[in-house]
Write a protein that holds these residues in place. Structure first.
Motif, PDB file in Angstrom:
ATOM      1  N   ALA A  31      39.209  40.237  52.251  1.00 23.48           N
ATOM      2  CA  ALA A  31      39.108  40.678  50.817  1.00 23.48           C
ATOM      3  C   ALA A  31      39.292  42.373  50.748  1.00 23.48           C
ATOM      4  O   ALA A  31      39.866  42.729  49.741  1.00 23.48           O
ATOM      5  CB  ALA A  31      37.975  40.180  50.285  1.00 23.48           C
ATOM      6  N   GLU A  32      38.635  43.007  51.628  1.00 22.27           N
ATOM      7  CA  GLU A  32      38.697  44.340  51.532  1.00 22.27           C
ATOM      8  C   GLU A  32      40.030  44.982  51.821  1.00 22.27           C
ATOM      9  O   GLU A  32      40.491  45.719  51.087  1.00 22.27           O
ATOM     10  CB  GLU A  32      37.982  44.809  52.707  1.00 22.27           C
ATOM     11  CG  GLU A  32      37.813  46.511  52.997  1.00 22.27           C
ATOM     12  CD  GLU A  32      37.114  46.842  51.780  1.00 22.27           C
ATOM     13  OE1 GLU A  32      37.056  48.399  51.686  1.00 22.27           O
ATOM     14  OE2 GLU A  32      36.266  46.295  50.826  1.00 22.27           O
ATOM     15  N   LEU A  33      40.839  44.419  52.586  1.00 22.98           N
ATOM     16  CA  LEU A  33      42.315  44.894  53.070  1.00 22.98           C
ATOM     17  C   LEU A  33      43.149  44.418  51.672  1.00 22.98           C
ATOM     18  O   LEU A  33      44.048  45.388  51.081  1.00 22.98           O
ATOM     19  CB  LEU A  33      42.817  43.891  54.163  1.00 22.98           C
ATOM     20  CG  LEU A  33      42.323  44.394  55.419  1.00 22.98           C
ATOM     21  CD1 LEU A  33      42.954  43.657  56.519  1.00 22.98           C
ATOM     22  CD2 LEU A  33      42.566  45.950  55.635  1.00 22.98           C
ATOM     23  N   ILE A  34      42.847  43.489  50.874  1.00 22.71           N
ATOM     24  CA  ILE A  34      43.246  43.210  49.653  1.00 22.71           C
ATOM     25  C   ILE A  34      43.153  44.281  48.462  1.00 22.71           C
ATOM     26  O   ILE A  34      44.112  44.487  48.074  1.00 22.71           O
ATOM     27  CB  ILE A  34      43.107  41.701  49.143  1.00 22.71           C
ATOM     28  CG1 ILE A  34      43.665  40.540  50.000  1.00 22.71           C
ATOM     29  CG2 ILE A  34      43.553  41.420  47.621  1.00 22.71           C
ATOM     30  CD1 ILE A  34      42.648  39.207  49.646  1.00 22.71           C
ATOM     31  N   ARG A  35      41.959  44.485  48.656  1.00 22.65           N
ATOM     32  CA  ARG A  35      41.460  45.580  47.459  1.00 22.65           C
ATOM     33  C   ARG A  35      41.855  46.884  47.935  1.00 22.65           C
ATOM     34  O   ARG A  35      42.190  47.814  46.905  1.00 22.65           O
ATOM     35  CB  ARG A  35      39.826  45.386  47.596  1.00 22.65           C
ATOM     36  CG  ARG A  35      39.254  46.377  46.215  1.00 22.65           C
ATOM     37  CD  ARG A  35      37.600  45.860  46.100  1.00 22.65           C
ATOM     38  NE  ARG A  35      37.023  46.138  47.401  1.00 22.65           N
ATOM     39  CZ  ARG A  35      36.438  45.065  47.941  1.00 22.65           C
ATOM     40  NH1 ARG A  35      36.761  43.865  47.779  1.00 22.65           N
ATOM     41  NH2 ARG A  35      35.626  45.396  49.203  1.00 22.65           N
ATOM     42  N   THR A  36      41.696  47.391  49.062  1.00 23.54           N
ATOM     43  CA  THR A  36      42.099  48.780  49.612  1.00 23.54           C
ATOM     44  C   THR A  36      43.438  49.234  50.129  1.00 23.54           C
ATOM     45  O   THR A  36      43.848  50.180  50.177  1.00 23.54           O
ATOM     46  CB  THR A  36      40.901  49.253  50.449  1.00 23.54           C
ATOM     47  OG1 THR A  36      41.096  48.650  51.755  1.00 23.54           O
ATOM     48  CG2 THR A  36      39.502  48.922  49.951  1.00 23.54           C
ATOM     49  N   ARG A  37      43.967  48.064  50.606  1.00 18.26           N
ATOM     50  CA  ARG A  37      45.439  48.229  51.336  1.00 18.26           C
ATOM     51  C   ARG A  37      46.508  47.607  50.671  1.00 18.26           C
ATOM     52  O   ARG A  37      47.648  47.393  51.153  1.00 18.26           O
ATOM     53  CB  ARG A  37      45.088  47.784  52.864  1.00 18.26           C
ATOM     54  CG  ARG A  37      44.124  48.783  53.573  1.00 18.26           C
ATOM     55  CD  ARG A  37      44.594  50.175  53.999  1.00 18.26           C
ATOM     56  NE  ARG A  37      43.323  50.730  54.831  1.00 18.26           N
ATOM     57  CZ  ARG A  37      42.420  51.467  54.510  1.00 18.26           C
ATOM     58  NH1 ARG A  37      42.156  51.253  53.170  1.00 18.26           N
ATOM     59  NH2 ARG A  37      41.505  51.959  55.253  1.00 18.26           N
ATOM     60  N   LEU A  91      43.062  34.637  48.493  1.00 14.39           N
ATOM     61  CA  LEU A  91      44.306  35.339  48.075  1.00 14.39           C
ATOM     62  C   LEU A  91      44.644  34.442  46.578  1.00 14.39           C
ATOM     63  O   LEU A  91      45.784  35.171  46.144  1.00 14.39           O
ATOM     64  CB  LEU A  91      45.470  35.187  49.014  1.00 14.39           C
ATOM     65  CG  LEU A  91      45.306  36.119  50.297  1.00 14.39           C
ATOM     66  CD1 LEU A  91      45.999  35.853  51.356  1.00 14.39           C
ATOM     67  CD2 LEU A  91      46.009  37.516  49.597  1.00 14.39           C
ATOM     68  N   ARG A  92      43.950  33.618  46.280  1.00 16.64           N
ATOM     69  CA  ARG A  92      44.403  32.665  45.063  1.00 16.64           C
ATOM     70  C   ARG A  92      44.378  33.763  43.782  1.00 16.64           C
ATOM     71  O   ARG A  92      45.380  33.444  42.921  1.00 16.64           O
ATOM     72  CB  ARG A  92      43.208  31.740  44.707  1.00 16.64           C
ATOM     73  CG  ARG A  92      43.851  30.791  43.444  1.00 16.64           C
ATOM     74  CD  ARG A  92      45.045  30.227  43.802  1.00 16.64           C
ATOM     75  NE  ARG A  92      45.665  29.470  42.448  1.00 16.64           N
ATOM     76  CZ  ARG A  92      45.631  28.222  42.249  1.00 16.64           C
ATOM     77  NH1 ARG A  92      45.197  27.411  43.556  1.00 16.64           N
ATOM     78  NH2 ARG A  92      45.921  27.564  40.995  1.00 16.64           N
ATOM     79  N   PRO A  93      43.578  34.805  43.574  1.00 15.63           N
ATOM     80  CA  PRO A  93      43.787  35.688  42.434  1.00 15.63           C
ATOM     81  C   PRO A  93      45.272  36.391  42.508  1.00 15.63           C
ATOM     82  O   PRO A  93      45.784  36.558  41.464  1.00 15.63           O
ATOM     83  CB  PRO A  93      42.623  36.523  42.439  1.00 15.63           C
ATOM     84  CG  PRO A  93      41.615  35.901  43.178  1.00 15.63           C
ATOM     85  CD  PRO A  93      42.149  35.004  44.268  1.00 15.63           C
ATOM     86  N   VAL A  94      45.611  36.885  43.669  1.00 16.04           N
ATOM     87  CA  VAL A  94      46.909  37.440  43.793  1.00 16.04           C
ATOM     88  C   VAL A  94      48.001  36.471  43.688  1.00 16.04           C
ATOM     89  O   VAL A  94      49.026  36.714  42.968  1.00 16.04           O
ATOM     90  CB  VAL A  94      46.949  37.903  45.292  1.00 16.04           C
ATOM     91  CG1 VAL A  94      48.291  38.692  45.538  1.00 16.04           C
ATOM     92  CG2 VAL A  94      45.923  38.840  45.510  1.00 16.04           C
ATOM     93  N   TYR A  95      47.923  35.399  43.923  1.00 20.13           N
ATOM     94  CA  TYR A  95      48.709  34.159  43.584  1.00 20.13           C
ATOM     95  C   TYR A  95      48.835  34.034  42.078  1.00 20.13           C
ATOM     96  O   TYR A  95      50.159  34.040  41.837  1.00 20.13           O
ATOM     97  CB  TYR A  95      48.243  32.811  44.221  1.00 20.13           C
ATOM     98  CG  TYR A  95      49.025  31.722  44.016  1.00 20.13           C
ATOM     99  CD1 TYR A  95      50.318  31.417  44.531  1.00 20.13           C
ATOM    100  CD2 TYR A  95      48.650  30.796  43.021  1.00 20.13           C
ATOM    101  CE1 TYR A  95      51.019  30.190  44.174  1.00 20.13           C
ATOM    102  CE2 TYR A  95      49.251  29.606  42.755  1.00 20.13           C
ATOM    103  CZ  TYR A  95      50.506  29.238  43.490  1.00 20.13           C
ATOM    104  OH  TYR A  95      51.248  28.166  42.889  1.00 20.13           O
TER     105      TYR A  95
END
Length: 368
Positions: A31-37, A91-95
C-alpha cells in the motif's frame, strides 16, 4: 517538483512491482509503494514465490494445511492464490480509478505446463476462479504450446499476461493470438471491454546473452554493440505493437469496445553493474506501456531516474541498425531469442521444483 516515478506515470508508463510476499501485504508495504512510488500493479512468477515462501510469513498457514493433509501442490495453490487475492484487494482502488487498465496482479500457471496447451488452459481457468477477482491477469508463457492457450483463455473472458516473449516473430504470434481470443470472446457473448491483456517482452536477459556472444567474437565492432540489443529489440517490439494495433482487424475490435494488449517491459533490473541502474526504465518510455520492476530498480528510478519523455518512437531507425549490425558482427539473433525462451522456461521450472521441495519440507515439519 514531481518525482521521477510521477513523471514516468505522466509519460504513459504504468509502474508495476515485480515482487510479492505476504510480508509486503500484511506490513502495509505494498500500500505504501502504491501511495509513494506510483506502483499500479504487481507481477509474480515461480521464482518470486519460491523466495517469499523461504521466509517465515507462512508458518501458520502451512501448519493448517499440514493438518488438513494437503500435499505440496495443493498448498502452493492455496498460498499463492491467497496472496494474489489479497494484493488484488489492495490494488482494487487503482483498478476502479483506471477503469480496469491498472490495479492488476498477475499469477502464473505452473511452468511444468509450458509445453502443454490443454493443461495450461485448464489451470488458467482454475486460477481465475480460485482468486475470484476481476483485477488479475493469468500469466501464460509465449511458448509454441502457450500461444493457442492464450487465445482459448481470452475467449472465455479471462484477462491474460503473456510472459517470456523475446523475439519479434513470437510477439507477432502473440498479438494475433490476442486478437483471435478477443474475436472469439465477442462471439461468445462476453463483454470484451472488461478483458485486458499485457504482452511481457523481456529486456535485460537479451543483453546478457548477446553481450556474452559479442565478447566471444572479440572484434571492435562487437565491442561497440555491447548492451544495445535489449533496448533495440524492445523498441522494435513497440514499433510492431503500433503497426498491428493500427490494422483494420484491431480497429474493428477497439471500435466494439476492446482494449489493446499493452506491451510490458519485463526483466528490467540491470544485470551488468557497469550499466546505469535505471537504463531499462529511462530508455523505454513510451505511452501505453507497462514497466514491471524489481524493488531495487523501482527505488533507483524514484531516487535518480531522469525521465525525458518518449524515448522509443523516435529511435526505430537506430534500433533496426543495431539489430542489423549484430547480424553483421556474427550474432545469430534468432538463436539468441530461442535460447532465452528455452532457458526462461527451464529457470521457472527449476524455481517451481524448488518451491515444491520447500513446501514439502515445511508441511512435513509442521506435521511432526
Amino acid at each position: 517538483m514531481s518525482t521521477p516515478t510521477e513523471q514516468l506515470t505522466a509519460a504513459g508508463v504504468s509502474i508495476w512491482l515485480d515482487d510479492l510476499s505476504r510480508g509486503r501485504i500484511t506490513s502495509g508495504n505494498l500500500a505504501e509503494l502504491i501511495r509513494t512510488r506510483n506502483v499500479s500493479g504487481v507481477t509474480t512468477n515461480p521464482t518470486i514465490f519460491a523466495a517469499a515462501l523461504a521466509g517465515h510469513g507462512y508458518d501458520d498457514q502451512v501448519s493448517e494445511l499440514a493438518k488438513s493433509g494437503a500435499n505440496a501442490d495443493d498448498a502452493i495453490f492455496r498460498i499463492t492464490t491467497d496472496d494474489v487475492r489479497d494484493a488484488a484487494d489492495i490494488l482494487r482502488p487503482v483498478y476502479d480509478a483506471t477503469n480496469g487498465v491498472d490495479g492488476r496482479v498477475s499469477i502464473e500457471v505452473s511452468p511444468d505446463l509450458a509445453h502443454d496447451t490443454d493443461a495450461t488452459i485448464a489451470q488458467a481457468q482454475q486460477l481465475w476462479h480460485a482468486v475470484d477477482r476481476p483485477n488479475i491477469h493469468i500469466k501464460i508463457p509465449a511458448t509454441k504450446a502457450g500461444v493457442p492457450a492464450i487465445t482459448a483463455v481470452l475467449a472465455q473472458g479471462i484477462s491474460v499476461n503473456v510472459t517470456l516473449i523475446f523475439s519479434l516473430e513470437r510477439y507477432a504470434a502473440v498479438i494475433d493470438a490476442f486478437l483471435a481470443g478477443i474475436e472469439q470472446a465477442k462471439a461468445n457473448g462476453h463483454d470484451i471491454s472488461g478483458i485486458h491483456s499485457v504482452a511481457s517482452f523481456f529486456v535485460s536477459r537479451v543483453d546478457t546473452e548477446v553481450d556474452k556472444r559479442l565478447a566471444a567474437i572479440g572484434t571492435d565492432e562487437a565491442a561497440q554493440l555491447k548492451s544495445k540489443a535489449g533496448i533495440a529489440n524492445a523498441r522494435l517490439a513497440y514499433e510492431l505493437f503500433e503497426k498491428e494495433f493500427a490494422s483494420d482487424r484491431a480497429k474493428a475490435l477497439t471500435a466494439a469496445g476492446a482494449t489493446v494488449q499493452r506491451p510490458l517491459w519485463a526483466s528490467t533490473g540491470v544485470k551488468d553493474p557497469s550499466l546505469p541502474d535505471t537504463l531499462y526504465v529511462t530508455e523505454l518510455v513510451a505511452p501505453g506501456t507497462v514497466n514491471t520492476m524489481p524493488e531495487k530498480t523501482l527505488e533507483a528510478t524514484f531516487d535518480h531516474g531522469v525521465i525525458t519523455g518518449d524515448t522509443v518512437t523516435s529511435n526505430y531507425a537506430d534500433a533496426h541498425a543495431v539489430i542489423d549490425r549484430l547480424g553483421q558482427a556474427g550474432v545469430d539473433f534468432a538463436d539468441v531469442t530461442q535460447v532465452l525462451e528455452d532457458e526462461g522456461v527451464e529457470k521457472f521450472i527449476d524455481s517451481w521444483h524448488g518451491l515444491q521441495k520447500t513446501v514439502t519440507d515445511a508441511l512435513a515439519g509442521a506435521a511432526r
